[in-house]
Design a protein around this motif. Sequence first.
Motif, mmCIF file in Angstrom:
data_model
loop_
_atom_site.group_PDB
_atom_site.id
_atom_site.type_symbol
_atom_site.label_atom_id
_atom_site.label_comp_id
_atom_site.label_asym_id
_atom_site.label_seq_id
_atom_site.Cartn_x
_atom_site.Cartn_y
_atom_site.Cartn_z
ATOM 1 N N MET A 163 0.920 -1.194 0.000
ATOM 2 C CA MET A 163 -0.020 -0.102 0.014
ATOM 3 C C MET A 163 0.975 0.946 0.344
ATOM 4 O O MET A 163 0.716 2.290 -0.518
ATOM 5 C CB MET A 163 -0.545 -0.180 1.416
ATOM 6 C CG MET A 163 -1.937 -1.592 1.227
ATOM 7 S SD MET A 163 -2.939 -0.761 -0.364
ATOM 8 C CE MET A 163 -2.581 -2.385 -1.125
ATOM 9 N N LEU A 164 1.646 1.326 0.944
ATOM 10 C CA LEU A 164 2.509 2.737 0.761
ATOM 11 C C LEU A 164 3.482 2.944 -0.203
ATOM 12 O O LEU A 164 3.649 3.485 -0.884
ATOM 13 C CB LEU A 164 4.023 1.884 2.198
ATOM 14 C CG LEU A 164 3.049 2.428 3.673
ATOM 15 C CD1 LEU A 164 4.107 1.948 4.492
ATOM 16 C CD2 LEU A 164 2.630 3.302 4.009
ATOM 17 N N ARG A 165 4.637 1.336 -1.196
ATOM 18 C CA ARG A 165 4.898 1.986 -2.717
ATOM 19 C C ARG A 165 3.435 2.262 -3.298
ATOM 20 O O ARG A 165 3.920 3.005 -4.368
ATOM 21 C CB ARG A 165 4.990 0.091 -2.872
ATOM 22 C CG ARG A 165 6.107 0.438 -3.860
ATOM 23 C CD ARG A 165 6.820 -0.592 -4.370
ATOM 24 N NE ARG A 165 5.666 -1.913 -4.146
ATOM 25 C CZ ARG A 165 5.265 -3.167 -3.610
ATOM 26 N NH1 ARG A 165 6.556 -3.204 -2.387
ATOM 27 N NH2 ARG A 165 4.689 -3.744 -3.952
ATOM 28 N N LEU A 166 2.477 2.149 -3.358
ATOM 29 C CA LEU A 166 1.250 2.048 -4.521
ATOM 30 C C LEU A 166 0.981 3.353 -4.528
ATOM 31 O O LEU A 166 0.395 4.171 -5.241
ATOM 32 C CB LEU A 166 0.436 1.399 -4.612
ATOM 33 C CG LEU A 166 0.684 -0.049 -4.949
ATOM 34 C CD1 LEU A 166 -0.688 -0.809 -4.466
ATOM 35 C CD2 LEU A 166 0.223 -0.486 -6.685
ATOM 36 N N GLU A 168 2.489 6.184 -3.311
ATOM 37 C CA GLU A 168 3.946 7.058 -4.260
ATOM 38 C C GLU A 168 3.683 7.186 -5.876
ATOM 39 O O GLU A 168 3.967 7.722 -6.229
ATOM 40 C CB GLU A 168 5.117 6.483 -4.037
ATOM 41 C CG GLU A 168 5.735 5.935 -2.306
ATOM 42 C CD GLU A 168 7.313 5.478 -2.222
ATOM 43 O OE1 GLU A 168 8.629 5.916 -3.004
ATOM 44 O OE2 GLU A 168 7.966 4.457 -1.565
ATOM 45 N N GLN A 169 2.912 5.855 -6.118
ATOM 46 C CA GLN A 169 2.445 5.719 -7.712
ATOM 47 C C GLN A 169 1.139 6.836 -7.909
ATOM 48 O O GLN A 169 1.737 7.241 -9.018
ATOM 49 C CB GLN A 169 2.835 4.483 -8.501
ATOM 50 C CG GLN A 169 4.121 3.776 -8.386
ATOM 51 C CD GLN A 169 4.282 2.399 -8.083
ATOM 52 O OE1 GLN A 169 3.372 1.846 -8.223
ATOM 53 N NE2 GLN A 169 5.699 1.932 -7.533
ATOM 54 N N ARG A 170 0.135 6.049 -6.773
ATOM 55 C CA ARG A 170 -1.033 6.805 -7.042
ATOM 56 C C ARG A 170 -2.154 7.108 -6.594
ATOM 57 O O ARG A 170 -1.596 7.156 -4.948
ATOM 58 C CB ARG A 170 -1.783 5.323 -7.581
ATOM 59 C CG ARG A 170 -1.508 4.212 -9.339
ATOM 60 C CD ARG A 170 -1.820 3.193 -9.373
ATOM 61 N NE ARG A 170 -1.249 2.328 -9.526
ATOM 62 C CZ ARG A 170 -1.440 1.165 -9.692
ATOM 63 N NH1 ARG A 170 -3.257 0.978 -9.324
ATOM 64 N NH2 ARG A 170 -0.847 -0.267 -9.622
ATOM 65 N N ASP A 171 -2.799 8.046 -7.084
ATOM 66 C CA ASP A 171 -4.112 8.554 -5.676
ATOM 67 C C ASP A 171 -5.409 7.823 -5.845
ATOM 68 O O ASP A 171 -5.927 8.299 -4.621
ATOM 69 C CB ASP A 171 -3.929 9.779 -6.313
ATOM 70 C CG ASP A 171 -2.601 10.702 -6.902
ATOM 71 O OD1 ASP A 171 -2.285 10.860 -6.084
ATOM 72 O OD2 ASP A 171 -3.236 11.353 -7.526
#
Length: 297
Positions: A163-166, A168-171
Amino acid sequence: MKILITGAKGQVGTEVVAQAIKRGHDVQGFGSKNLDISNAEQVNNTVQQIPPDVIINAAAYTSVDKAETEQEMAYAVNSQGSENLAKVCKQYNIPLLHISTDYVYDGEKQTPYIETDTPIPTGVYGASKLEGDQKIEQLWHKHIILRVSWVFGEHGNNFVKSMLRLAEQRDELSIVNDQFAAPTSAQAISSRLLDILEDRQFNQASCTWGIYNLQSDPGVTWYDFAQEIFTQTQQLGLINKTMKLNPIPSSQFPTPVKRPANSKLDGKKLQQYFELLPVDWKADLKVMLESINTPII
Ligand SMILES: NC(=O)c1ccc[n+]([C@@H]2O[C@H](COP(=O)([O-])OP(=O)(O)OC[C@H]3O[C@@H](n4cnc5c(N)ncnc54)[C@H](OP(=O)(O)O)[C@@H]3O)[C@@H](O)[C@H]2O)c1
């Protein structure tokens, strides 16, 4: 106590090694490179050289979907590995603490699972884990098998880190909202395992060996879990934006293995025999997130 810990570099293994050292135990931790539990000779030689007062098996093949195409490897570690450990434990009269999974169940039950419910795994991972549990039960009575669900923690890969990684890439993220269980921290699993082996009845004639569920509360879906992760990360100032989360059914997120719709575990037995209460995953999530010192976004 002299404790041999297998899978010492995994999510739970890393944590249980650290906690056992802190509690003053003599810890012999082995990663997969130094001790491959599927290799009976290696297992026998290592145990013979040490020999420990107790073994904690935190090693496992844990890739739920990949197991469908790596069936041989999953069974070698989860079934043969458990068998190897049970046999050597019997030979040297060593109690074995082992970790099992909620994925031994098909999830069709409407209420939380208890230890006597019939396991019906839906995939190779669950089936290989179940076979390992059964081998231990058949081969060596001095065992505690702790069933846990949805593990997360500081070390290794897990849903919180994804979740933390995603973020960074998406809203915006779509998260499955029809699978119900409970996240359980590696930290809580480790402390319960050590509480069990430090219990005064452990390894006494009065010890009630067998399968125990570790109950974590509250029960949630993956969508609820994601919401809590982003609520806490915002409160802690780790993420400086609002994530939009969309609840979706599993049918919109197809995976090679069908996950149980309900795999919440009931932990009354652990409370009855070891006086160990259910664990609070939201508090453990806070501890994990607080250890991240710098804002992510
Ligand atoms: N993760 C979950 O959500 C979850 C849920 C329910 C139950 N569980 C159970 O909880 C326990 C701990 O899982 P975890 O989340 O800590 O898993 P993990 O992070 O994947 O750690 C498992 C460890 O086992 C090691 N390993 C793999 N094959 C091995 C072998 N042949 N010999 C020795 N070590 C080997 C791995 O080493 P390498 O990385 O070097 O291969 C890895 O370090 C497992 O029994 C698992 O089935 C996990």
